[in-house]
Structures are given as structure tokens and as C-alpha cells.
Write an enzyme that holds these catalytic residues in place. Sequence first.
Site, PDB file in Angstrom:
ATOM      1  N   ASP A   1       0.841  -1.198   0.000  1.00  0.00           N
ATOM      2  CA  ASP A   1       0.000   0.000   0.000  1.00  0.00           C
ATOM      3  C   ASP A   1       0.880   1.254   0.000  1.00  0.00           C
ATOM      4  OD1 ASP A   1      -2.338   1.486   0.088  1.00  0.00           O
ATOM      5  OD2 ASP A   1      -3.220   0.341   1.730  1.00  0.00           O
TER       6      ASP A   1
ATOM      7  N   ASP B   1     -10.664   2.667  -3.469  1.00  0.00           N
ATOM      8  CA  ASP B   1     -11.103   1.361  -2.972  1.00  0.00           C
ATOM      9  C   ASP B   1     -12.543   1.065  -3.405  1.00  0.00           C
ATOM     10  OD1 ASP B   1      -8.740   1.678  -1.646  1.00  0.00           O
ATOM     11  OD2 ASP B   1      -9.587   1.535   0.372  1.00  0.00           O
TER      12      ASP B   1
HETATM   13  C1  GLA Z   1      -6.032   1.367   1.411  1.00  0.00           C
HETATM   14  C2  GLA Z   1      -6.089   0.372   0.271  1.00  0.00           C
HETATM   15  C3  GLA Z   1      -7.150  -0.676   0.553  1.00  0.00           C
HETATM   16  C4  GLA Z   1      -6.844  -1.374   1.860  1.00  0.00           C
HETATM   17  C5  GLA Z   1      -6.723  -0.356   2.986  1.00  0.00           C
HETATM   18  C6  GLA Z   1      -6.208  -0.995   4.263  1.00  0.00           C
HETATM   19  O1  GLA Z   1      -7.209   2.122   1.492  1.00  0.00           O
HETATM   20  O2  GLA Z   1      -6.350   1.031  -0.948  1.00  0.00           O
HETATM   21  O3  GLA Z   1      -7.220  -1.605  -0.503  1.00  0.00           O
HETATM   22  O4  GLA Z   1      -5.674  -2.122   1.727  1.00  0.00           O
HETATM   23  O5  GLA Z   1      -5.815   0.688   2.644  1.00  0.00           O
HETATM   24  O6  GLA Z   1      -6.002  -0.061   5.286  1.00  0.00           O
END
Ligand code: GLA
Length: 420
Positions: free
Chosen positions: A170, A231
Site C-alpha cells: 500500500d 477502494d
Molecule cells: C487502502 C487500500 C485498501 C486497503 C486499505 C487498508 O485504502 O487502498 O485496498 O488495503 O488501505 O487499510
Amino acid sequence: MKLVSGVWQPDCMPALSLLALVLCGGLGARALNNGLAMTPTMGWLHWERFMCNTDCQEEPDSCISEKLFMQMADLMASDGWKAVGYEYLCIDDCWMAPQRDSEGRLQADPKRFPRGISGLANYVHSKGLKLGIYADVGNKTCAGFPGSFGYYDIDAKTFADWGVDLLKFDGCYCDSVKLLEDGYKYMSLALNKTGRSIVYSCEWPLYMWPFRKPNYTEIRQYCNHWRNFYDVSDSWESIKSILGWTSSNQESIVPVAGPGGWNDPDTLVIGNFGLSWNQQITQMALWAIMASPLLMSNDLRHISPQAKALLQDKDVIAINQDPLGKQGYQFRKEDNFELWERPLSHSAWAVAMVNLQDTGGPRSYTISIASLGWGMACIPDCVVTQILPVKKKLGFYEWTSSLKMQVNPTGTVLLRLNTS
Ligand code: GLA
């Protein structure tokens, strides 16, 4: 790191237009040479469904713990998921203890993962599956657990020692674009140096976009897949926004996808709460057209037979996993319909008709066969099979004929055209 030559082959079509040239692979792109993800990764990832639930006292069945992953591993092996290709069982954020150990290594929360990640990896491997893990290029993970900045080599080695098979990396808490780019590259090299085969799943472009347009050719040289957009959530709005972003940016992102490196529109939320049946069909169909990793984020312990059948549909999976490895694209948008197509091996094509209108009943759309695949999909004729919403042989179509389909509101008709 050694580099291999690109995956784009000049057999797609004549250069009818610049768009055709771009989308059909005129550009060429080198891939990360780790031999992995030659077709889009398939598996399960905890984030969208289970998020950062660490309260195993109150919610023992849905907290992020080894029990959750062991149960999912059992079901992946026993309920037909592994058999159709879902292989990687992936941990997302919130698995870690709040501190590194005395030697600077990441450690799993000892209460929630008593056997440690290596113990869990052994269990997952014993089921014939692979284990994915999560870390962050910056100072902290998005949920505030220890980040990998300054520890890339140690973390890569730790993951390899534990027997991890995929890393989702990430991009939270990274102080500058330069550190972000360097960090993603460094971790790719660090994973490579371990000698273990570890799929490298990046979020590099998503975190680059606020600063400048990412260099996708470069990203492909370091990552096996990469998130571009926000997301996914369990809603139709979210699915529509991902499709909208993808079609608006397709000239930049489609040419770069191919065996070894894929655009990642985030997880499948089929089998959860927010999508209607037709919307679940749309997600499955379009994730196949987009050559997306098929990582489900749902609860395999509680999933309807209908959602399971959709996720395990071999014909849709075959489109997603097509060995030619070219990503599809949107080629028409009119009257609240979107048309997408994807070139497949053996001169076949997949075509998706999406009805974006969310009022009324099924609407019909007529398309001339000659307009599919830059005019090349069906010469002199082809066999058309409807894959979704239900399997149906539609029969022979000539190049000069047309095809009229009924599409449900927010649903999709997915077709496969094979040359006869
Ligand atoms: C970000 C990523 C997600 C997930 C969250 C976890 O938002 O884009 O896919 O992994 O972090 O905290």
C-alpha cells in the site's frame, strides 16, 4: 532485475485508427520478469468484507485472525473455488502487532495469529493454496500499523522466510512522490533478491495520480498488478465509478496490461450486501473484460448458491484468464448503454453490453456484427454464445447480420464470439 520483451503482438487488427493502434497493442511494454501472474491473479482478499476488525473478543467470527483465514482456506479447497482457479488467500491490513520485534522484523499480532504467519502459510500451503500478505511503502499502513519505510530488505526477507506468495504493498504515509516511486521499485528488487516467487501487487499509480500521471510502462516493469483508483465498496455507485474511471483512462492503461502485469480495479464484492443480482453480473462480466485480478472479498462461509455459481462460472473465468492477455475496452457509449469488447486467443472476442439505466425494465440494443472487433470479429461468420446472465447458444451470425439483445437495468449481457 532482468527485463523481458513486451507482450503485445501485432496480430490484433489493422491500424484502423490511433485508438485501435493504442488499444490493440501498438505500444509494447516490458514486464516484471518474475514469471508470475501470466494470467490475472485469482483468490480472496479480506479487506472490503472484513476491514480492520481486530476485536476477537466481541466478534470472534469476523475479526482479522488466523481462524478467519484457516476457515477461508478450508472452503477455498473444499467448495470448488480452488478447482476453478481461486488460489491466493490474501491478508490485508491489520494483521500486525503494533511494534516490530527486537530485530526490527514485522510480527503478527500474537493473540490473533498464535501460530504466526509462517504457521498460517504452512496451513494454507497444505490446502494447495498460496498466501498473500499486506504491507505499506511508507511509515505506517493505512490503518496505522508499522510501515516498511527503512525496512524494505528486512520485510521482503521476513515475508520470504515465512513462505508468503504475494505482497500487496500500500502507499499510505509516504512523505514524497520520490519516496513513493523509489519505495515501490526498491521493494520489487528486494522481493526479487529473496529468490522466492512472490507476486507483487502495487498501489503505486493510485497514490501517484494526485501529483502527476503515472508512468505505466515503468510501473509494469516492477509490479505484477497495480491499483489505479479508489477502494471498491459494496455499492453500485462504486462499481460504476470504477468502470467510469477505467473507460476514461483506457488509452493510458489498456495497452500496458498483459501477461505478468495487470490493471487492478480492486476486489469482487459479489456475494455481499450492496449489489443487486444484475449488478453482480455486471461486476463479474466487466472484471473479465478488463482482465482484472479476480480477488473476491466476501464471506465464503455465508454465500448464496447464485453468487457462488456466478463467481465460479468457468466461461466467464476463461474470458478473464484468456492466455492472449489483452485487456478489453469500452468502444461505444450511447443511450445509457455501454459496449465493451476484449480480443481473445484464437481470434475470438468477448463483448459486454451494459444497460446503465436504472429505471424501467429490460431494454433492447441492436448491434451490427460488423462493428465488433474493429470489423474483424466475425469474418465471414462466427458462433455467438451468451455467457451471462444465463448460458445460451445464439448460433451462427454472418458479418453482415446484426444482434439484438435485451439487457436488464444495471445488468450486462456477456457474449463470446468464436470464429466458425
Ligand atoms: C487502502 C487500500 C485498501 C486497503 C486499505 C487498508 O485504502 O487502498 O485496498 O488495503 O488501505 O487499510
